[in-house]
Design a protein around this motif. Structure first.
Motif, PDB file in Angstrom:
ATOM      1  N   ILE A 269       6.034 -15.297 -11.157  1.00  0.00           N
ATOM      2  CA  ILE A 269       7.418 -14.833 -11.045  1.00  0.00           C
ATOM      3  C   ILE A 269       8.220 -15.990 -10.444  1.00  0.00           C
ATOM      4  O   ILE A 269       7.843 -16.535  -9.402  1.00  0.00           O
ATOM      5  CB  ILE A 269       7.540 -13.590 -10.123  1.00  0.00           C
ATOM      6  CG1 ILE A 269       6.599 -12.455 -10.576  1.00  0.00           C
ATOM      7  CG2 ILE A 269       8.988 -13.125 -10.031  1.00  0.00           C
ATOM      8  CD1 ILE A 269       6.985 -11.727 -11.839  1.00  0.00           C
ATOM      9  N   HIS A 270       9.308 -16.363 -11.123  1.00  0.00           N
ATOM     10  CA  HIS A 270      10.149 -17.479 -10.666  1.00  0.00           C
ATOM     11  C   HIS A 270      11.245 -16.906  -9.772  1.00  0.00           C
ATOM     12  O   HIS A 270      11.921 -15.959 -10.151  1.00  0.00           O
ATOM     13  CB  HIS A 270      10.759 -18.179 -11.882  1.00  0.00           C
ATOM     14  CG  HIS A 270      11.144 -19.612 -11.645  1.00  0.00           C
ATOM     15  ND1 HIS A 270      12.000 -19.995 -10.632  1.00  0.00           N
ATOM     16  CD2 HIS A 270      10.798 -20.756 -12.307  1.00  0.00           C
ATOM     17  CE1 HIS A 270      12.156 -21.331 -10.688  1.00  0.00           C
ATOM     18  NE2 HIS A 270      11.440 -21.812 -11.684  1.00  0.00           N
ATOM     19  N   ILE A 271      11.403 -17.486  -8.585  1.00  0.00           N
ATOM     20  CA  ILE A 271      12.399 -16.945  -7.670  1.00  0.00           C
ATOM     21  C   ILE A 271      13.542 -17.938  -7.404  1.00  0.00           C
ATOM     22  O   ILE A 271      14.297 -17.773  -6.445  1.00  0.00           O
ATOM     23  CB  ILE A 271      11.770 -16.489  -6.335  1.00  0.00           C
ATOM     24  CG1 ILE A 271      10.965 -17.616  -5.687  1.00  0.00           C
ATOM     25  CG2 ILE A 271      10.853 -15.285  -6.546  1.00  0.00           C
ATOM     26  CD1 ILE A 271      11.742 -18.671  -4.984  1.00  0.00           C
ATOM     27  N   GLY A 272      13.682 -18.938  -8.263  1.00  0.00           N
ATOM     28  CA  GLY A 272      14.800 -19.886  -8.097  1.00  0.00           C
ATOM     29  C   GLY A 272      14.603 -20.738  -6.856  1.00  0.00           C
ATOM     30  O   GLY A 272      13.740 -21.593  -6.808  1.00  0.00           O
ATOM     31  N   GLY A 273      15.407 -20.477  -5.838  1.00  0.00           N
ATOM     32  CA  GLY A 273      15.280 -21.237  -4.589  1.00  0.00           C
ATOM     33  C   GLY A 273      16.128 -22.495  -4.555  1.00  0.00           C
ATOM     34  O   GLY A 273      16.180 -23.176  -3.525  1.00  0.00           O
ATOM     35  N   ASP A 274      16.799 -22.824  -5.670  1.00  0.00           N
ATOM     36  CA  ASP A 274      17.574 -24.070  -5.726  1.00  0.00           C
ATOM     37  C   ASP A 274      18.987 -23.856  -5.195  1.00  0.00           C
ATOM     38  O   ASP A 274      19.481 -22.733  -5.140  1.00  0.00           O
ATOM     39  CB  ASP A 274      17.661 -24.595  -7.166  1.00  0.00           C
ATOM     40  CG  ASP A 274      18.294 -23.587  -8.115  1.00  0.00           C
ATOM     41  OD1 ASP A 274      18.015 -22.379  -7.958  1.00  0.00           O
ATOM     42  OD2 ASP A 274      19.083 -23.984  -8.987  1.00  0.00           O
ATOM     43  N   GLU A 275      19.621 -24.948  -4.826  1.00  0.00           N
ATOM     44  CA  GLU A 275      21.051 -25.009  -4.560  1.00  0.00           C
ATOM     45  C   GLU A 275      21.561 -23.841  -3.696  1.00  0.00           C
ATOM     46  O   GLU A 275      22.425 -23.094  -4.110  1.00  0.00           O
ATOM     47  CB  GLU A 275      21.813 -25.063  -5.895  1.00  0.00           C
ATOM     48  CG  GLU A 275      21.452 -26.289  -6.719  1.00  0.00           C
ATOM     49  CD  GLU A 275      22.179 -26.370  -8.057  1.00  0.00           C
ATOM     50  OE1 GLU A 275      22.531 -27.497  -8.437  1.00  0.00           O
ATOM     51  OE2 GLU A 275      22.393 -25.329  -8.705  1.00  0.00           O
ATOM     52  N   CYS A 276      20.981 -23.732  -2.498  1.00  0.00           N
ATOM     53  CA  CYS A 276      21.424 -22.674  -1.584  1.00  0.00           C
ATOM     54  C   CYS A 276      22.167 -23.299  -0.397  1.00  0.00           C
ATOM     55  O   CYS A 276      21.537 -23.800   0.542  1.00  0.00           O
ATOM     56  CB  CYS A 276      20.222 -21.870  -1.082  1.00  0.00           C
ATOM     57  SG  CYS A 276      20.709 -20.592   0.087  1.00  0.00           S
ATOM     58  N   PRO A 277      23.512 -23.273  -0.440  1.00  0.00           N
ATOM     59  CA  PRO A 277      24.264 -23.830   0.693  1.00  0.00           C
ATOM     60  C   PRO A 277      23.978 -23.023   1.968  1.00  0.00           C
ATOM     61  O   PRO A 277      23.759 -21.815   1.910  1.00  0.00           O
ATOM     62  CB  PRO A 277      25.733 -23.667   0.274  1.00  0.00           C
ATOM     63  CG  PRO A 277      25.710 -23.399  -1.192  1.00  0.00           C
ATOM     64  CD  PRO A 277      24.397 -22.727  -1.471  1.00  0.00           C
ATOM     65  N   LYS A 278      24.000 -23.714   3.088  1.00  0.00           N
ATOM     66  CA  LYS A 278      23.610 -23.060   4.339  1.00  0.00           C
ATOM     67  C   LYS A 278      24.823 -22.674   5.206  1.00  0.00           C
ATOM     68  O   LYS A 278      24.646 -22.228   6.342  1.00  0.00           O
ATOM     69  CB  LYS A 278      22.670 -23.991   5.137  1.00  0.00           C
ATOM     70  CG  LYS A 278      21.463 -24.509   4.332  1.00  0.00           C
ATOM     71  CD  LYS A 278      20.519 -23.401   3.915  1.00  0.00           C
ATOM     72  CE  LYS A 278      19.241 -23.894   3.237  1.00  0.00           C
ATOM     73  NZ  LYS A 278      19.385 -24.466   1.912  1.00  0.00           N
ATOM     74  N   ASP A 279      26.027 -22.871   4.664  1.00  0.00           N
ATOM     75  CA  ASP A 279      27.246 -22.625   5.456  1.00  0.00           C
ATOM     76  C   ASP A 279      27.278 -21.235   6.080  1.00  0.00           C
ATOM     77  O   ASP A 279      27.563 -21.073   7.264  1.00  0.00           O
ATOM     78  CB  ASP A 279      28.505 -22.779   4.594  1.00  0.00           C
ATOM     79  CG  ASP A 279      28.550 -24.107   3.865  1.00  0.00           C
ATOM     80  OD1 ASP A 279      27.610 -24.383   3.085  1.00  0.00           O
ATOM     81  OD2 ASP A 279      29.517 -24.859   4.066  1.00  0.00           O
ATOM     82  N   ARG A 280      27.017 -20.212   5.257  1.00  0.00           N
ATOM     83  CA  ARG A 280      27.129 -18.830   5.760  1.00  0.00           C
ATOM     84  C   ARG A 280      26.057 -18.544   6.809  1.00  0.00           C
ATOM     85  O   ARG A 280      26.324 -17.873   7.800  1.00  0.00           O
ATOM     86  CB  ARG A 280      27.012 -17.835   4.606  1.00  0.00           C
ATOM     87  CG  ARG A 280      28.106 -17.927   3.566  1.00  0.00           C
ATOM     88  CD  ARG A 280      29.466 -17.474   4.104  1.00  0.00           C
ATOM     89  NE  ARG A 280      30.455 -17.475   3.053  1.00  0.00           N
ATOM     90  CZ  ARG A 280      31.394 -18.421   2.891  1.00  0.00           C
ATOM     91  NH1 ARG A 280      31.472 -19.431   3.739  1.00  0.00           N
ATOM     92  NH2 ARG A 280      32.239 -18.344   1.895  1.00  0.00           N
ATOM     93  N   TRP A 281      24.854 -19.030   6.574  1.00  0.00           N
ATOM     94  CA  TRP A 281      23.756 -18.792   7.518  1.00  0.00           C
ATOM     95  C   TRP A 281      24.078 -19.405   8.881  1.00  0.00           C
ATOM     96  O   TRP A 281      23.748 -18.847   9.917  1.00  0.00           O
ATOM     97  CB  TRP A 281      22.442 -19.391   6.987  1.00  0.00           C
ATOM     98  CG  TRP A 281      21.874 -18.660   5.798  1.00  0.00           C
ATOM     99  CD1 TRP A 281      22.384 -17.542   5.202  1.00  0.00           C
ATOM    100  CD2 TRP A 281      20.686 -18.991   5.075  1.00  0.00           C
ATOM    101  NE1 TRP A 281      21.600 -17.170   4.150  1.00  0.00           N
ATOM    102  CE2 TRP A 281      20.541 -18.040   4.046  1.00  0.00           C
ATOM    103  CE3 TRP A 281      19.725 -20.011   5.203  1.00  0.00           C
ATOM    104  CZ2 TRP A 281      19.477 -18.071   3.147  1.00  0.00           C
ATOM    105  CZ3 TRP A 281      18.663 -20.044   4.315  1.00  0.00           C
ATOM    106  CH2 TRP A 281      18.543 -19.079   3.292  1.00  0.00           C
ATOM    107  N   ARG A 282      24.708 -20.588   8.819  1.00  0.00           N
ATOM    108  CA  ARG A 282      25.048 -21.296  10.056  1.00  0.00           C
ATOM    109  C   ARG A 282      26.001 -20.465  10.912  1.00  0.00           C
ATOM    110  O   ARG A 282      25.936 -20.478  12.131  1.00  0.00           O
ATOM    111  CB  ARG A 282      25.701 -22.641   9.707  1.00  0.00           C
ATOM    112  CG  ARG A 282      25.010 -23.833  10.306  1.00  0.00           C
ATOM    113  CD  ARG A 282      25.592 -25.134   9.788  1.00  0.00           C
ATOM    114  NE  ARG A 282      24.784 -25.695   8.723  1.00  0.00           N
ATOM    115  CZ  ARG A 282      25.237 -26.110   7.550  1.00  0.00           C
ATOM    116  NH1 ARG A 282      26.516 -26.052   7.267  1.00  0.00           N
ATOM    117  NH2 ARG A 282      24.420 -26.593   6.645  1.00  0.00           N
ATOM    118  N   ALA A 283      26.890 -19.719  10.230  1.00  0.00           N
ATOM    119  CA  ALA A 283      27.926 -18.975  10.959  1.00  0.00           C
ATOM    120  C   ALA A 283      27.564 -17.507  11.164  1.00  0.00           C
ATOM    121  O   ALA A 283      28.360 -16.741  11.700  1.00  0.00           O
ATOM    122  CB  ALA A 283      29.239 -19.083  10.181  1.00  0.00           C
TER     123      ALA A 283
END
Ligand code: ACM
Ligand code: ZN
Length: 728
Positions: free
Chosen positions: A266-280
């Motif tokens: 099963i492919h779950i992507g995982g690419d190109e996830c900006p971390k801006d929201r997580w940081r805040a």
């Protein structure tokens, strides 16, 4: 006789010819088919577990003047053999040479990624694609089903996925989208299984998830309502890693996916996830603290590990894009390397499996000017740097058909004929492969595909060029070139270029803003062959009618690839060096000091060298015409490509002057092209019916200055791109 002598793509690994021929007409019934040493647990044609790499796909085909005998150790081996038989029968000619084919795949994973999220692909398009994958011995369909711009999978208990997430409101107000019902998914899985192709679903997380968040905003960090994306790109709103609801949702989705897709992977992507929201986000930060993680990259890794644990508990295996290496790889994850092969190398060295699909060879959404068939043919999924043992972790490769700019009707033109080269790279061992021999098989093979109704696009655009106005001679000089690697690959073969200059009247189907693969060009009429050593052509000013120069490469007398077209125009400002208030970016100089007045037009590829790009600044150009000149019209073309942060100017002002001091404004012209249009646009700003005389002309294209607030680059400088100021 080498294996490549047979009309087969991919070429078989081995071919031992014997005397005589089998007449196709004598093959009254199907070939004799036999299964050897079949293990008891052999899968049946449907509903079985056909796992890439885990099945012996080898077969042996004996051709005698009496008939054919096909033997294999598995049903999938038999099936691959039947496709060989089919290709032999489909090929031109009444007979098949006698001999023995012994064949097996070089890689266990031979895939194609189909992005059905950016553009929705109808069921029949998917099935036709599967037919062609089977015909060329591929065994994986990687089905990209969820994206920022659309969610395509029906999931019980989550009605808003199909009511909301499956649809986006386009720039023109229309609703675009669709989804596959569970029944349709099962139909595709079964259709593929009958052809021994495994469908691997991709459910993107934690990024590329705006559509799902639009349906269920509580899954994001901010929890605020948002729209299914209409733009292409990478977006900041992603699944919240601190929220248990996220994992409940994803586990429900994955559970349903595992019910629909028997694939081990099963492919779950995982690419190109900006971390801006997580940081805040307080919840994400709490998670980082609770799990003693070192920042957001480890949070992403934690997210993937948690999902992997869930998949493993159901006896499935996780695949993710190479970003899943960041912050540490999940224990049993398989890495799909797309940013070059570094991800595959890193994974293999850590003892993990890898699938290789670098942009350089495998991104078939790029047009042939960027990725041609020869470049595809040089693909070798085994990175040179790896030891033999590490190389055992390289499962194979995939060609990726991202569909931002590929609606279903264009899909075949992007897939064919390049996929035939990929088929051979993944099936036939390197020692058996040669590009010139491949080309000899390709020509008749393309005829077969076309006869079967496949809409085959271009393979290559082998002639590159540089063109500019030459001050000394007062002419447009075009310097043509051939890729040296192509010349090298075709050593011993006859290469020549033939060119013709023609007017637009003679080429009514030609539009400069068309994509190469959509071009309708007149037959290139022969002029004297242009030999490869003599690649400079002058484009005389006097020949006003010759607007287009068409150059075609011939190999051994046969046209090869798409002709290269250079578009130019003779006009009053030609060869006048503009005085620019702001200089173009060094990245997009547009052909140098004469760029905006060299008579040459750009294409849909804004990197083609003809577009002058101004970052954050206006285009503000003043031209001296060299004396009072009768003027009827002034025009300038601008480019828009929102993905590249290039927008049409808000207005274009045209001014004239006799002395260069006192200016008269002729017009300030706007446009009605939406900035949010998803396609690339070339727009002409024109002021005409002037009937005046002037010595100087000034053109001011107003840059928006900043990307609009709905754009991923909101608040950052954007670009204007212009190719030519035309004065008549
Ligand atoms: C990718 O192209 N973002 C995997
Ligand atoms: Zn969060």
């Amino acid at each position: 006789m080498a294996p490549s002598a047979l009309p087969l793509i991919p070429a078989p690994q081995s071919w031992q010819p014997s005397a005589g021929f089998l007449l196709k007409a004598d093959l009254e019934s199907s070939p004799l088919v036999q299964l050897l040493d079949a293990p008891d647990d052999l899968p049946s044609a449907t509903g079985e577990i056909i796992q890439p790499g885990l099945v012996d796909e080898s077969y042996r085909l004996v051709i005698s003047s009496e008939g054919m005998q096909l033997t294999a150790h598995s049903r999938s081996g038999l099936f691959r053999g039947t496709q060989t038989v089919q290709q032999l029968l489909d090929a031109e000619g009444d007979s098949i040479p006698c001999g023995v084919i012994e064949d097996y795949p070089g890689f266990g994973w031979r895939g194609m990624l189909m992005d059905c999220a950016r553009h929705f692909m109808p069921m029949d398009v998917i099935k036709e694609t599967i037919d062609q994958l089977a015909y060329h011995k591929f065994n994986v369909l990687h089905w990209h089903l969820t994206e920022d711009q659309g969610w395509r999978l029906e999931v019980p208990g989550y009605p808003r996925l199909t009511e909301v997430a499956a649809w986006r409101t386009q720039w023109d107000g229309t609703r675009y989208g669709g989804y596959y019902t569970s029944e349709e998914v099962r139909e595709i899985v079964a259709y593929a299984a009958e052809r021994f192709i495994t469908v691997v679903p991709e459910i993107e997380l934690p990024g590329h998830s705006v559509a799902a968040i639009a349906a269920y905003p509580e899954l994001s960090c901010k929890g605020l309502p948002l729209e299914v994306e209409t733009q292409w790109g990478v977006f900041k709103d992603v699944y919240c890693a601190g929220n248990e609801q996220t994992f409940k949702f994803l586990e429900d989705v994955l559970t349903h996916a595992m019910d629909l897709f028997p694939s081990l992977y099963i492919h779950i992507g995982g690419d190109e996830c900006p971390k801006d929201r997580w940081r805040a986000c307080p919840k994400c930060q709490q998670r980082i603290a609770d799990e003693s993680l070192d920042g957001e990259h480890e949070l992403q890794s934690w997210f993937i590990r948690r999902i992997e644990k869930f998949l493993m508990s159901k006896n499935r295996r996780l695949i993710g894009w190479d970003e899943i290496l960041e912050g540490g790889l999940a224990p049993a994850a398989t890495v799909q390397s797309w940013r070059g092969v570094r991800g595959a190398i890193a994974a293999a060295r850590q003892g993990h499996d890898a699938i290789v699909s670098p942009t350089s060879h495998c991104y078939f959404d790029y047009d042939v000017a960027t990725l041609d068939i020869r470049q595809v043919y040089t693909f070798n999924p085994r990175p040179e740097k790896l030891s033999e043992e590490e190389n055992n972790h390289i499962l194979g490769g995939e060609m990726n058909l991202w569909s931002e700019y590929i609606p279903p009707e264009r899909l075949p033109k992007m897939v064919f004929p390049r996929m035939t080269a990929m088929a051979e790279c993944l099936w036939t061992d390197n020692e058996q492969r040669s590009f010139p021999e491949f080309l000899e098989r390709l020509h008749p093979h393309v005829k077969v595909l076309k006869a079967a109704g496949v809409n085959v696009g271009p393979a290559d655009q082998p002639v590159n060029y540089k063109a500019d106005f030459d001050e000394d001679s007062g002419t447009t000089v075009v310097k043509l070139g051939l890729d040296s690697k192509l010349v090298e690959a075709m050593e011993g073969h006859d290469l020549d270029l033939r060119q013709r200059a023609l007017s637009r009247d003679e080429a009514p189907g030609y539009r400069p803003d068309l994509r190469v693969e959509d071009m309708v060009l007149p037959l290139v009429r022969m002029s004297d062959p242009l030999v490869a050593e003599n690649l400079v052509m002058q484009w005389p000013d006097s020949d006003v009618k010759a607007d287009l120069m068409v150059v075609q490469l011939f190999m051994d007398g046969v046209a090869y690839g798409t002709p290269t077209v250079v578009e130019r125009s003779n006009h009053l400002a030609l060869g006048r060096q503009p005085d620019l208030k702001h200089q173009p970016s060094s990245r997009y100089p547009g052909g140098g000091p004469f760029g905006l007045c060299n008579g040459l037009f750009g294409t849909r590829n804004y990197r083609d060298g003809f577009w002058s790009g101004f970052e954050g600044n206006d285009l503000d150009a003043t031209l001296a015409l060299g004396g009072e000149t009768q003027i009827n019209s002034i025009s300038i073309r601008f480019y828009q490509g929102a993905t590249a942060w290039v927008f049409l100017p808000s207005t274009v002002e045209f001014q004239v002057s006799s002395d260069g001091i006192e200016w008269k404004s002729l017009a300030v012209i706007g446009h009605e092209v939406p900035l949010s249009i998803q396609d690339r646009v070339i727009h002409d700003f024109v002021v005409d019916d002037l009937s005046l005389t002037a010595n100087y002309v000034r053109v001011i294209g107003k840059n928006l200055a900043m990307c609009p607030d709905w754009h991923p680059g909101a608040g950052k400088p954007c670009w204007v791109f212009a190719d030519e100021i035309v004065v008549r």
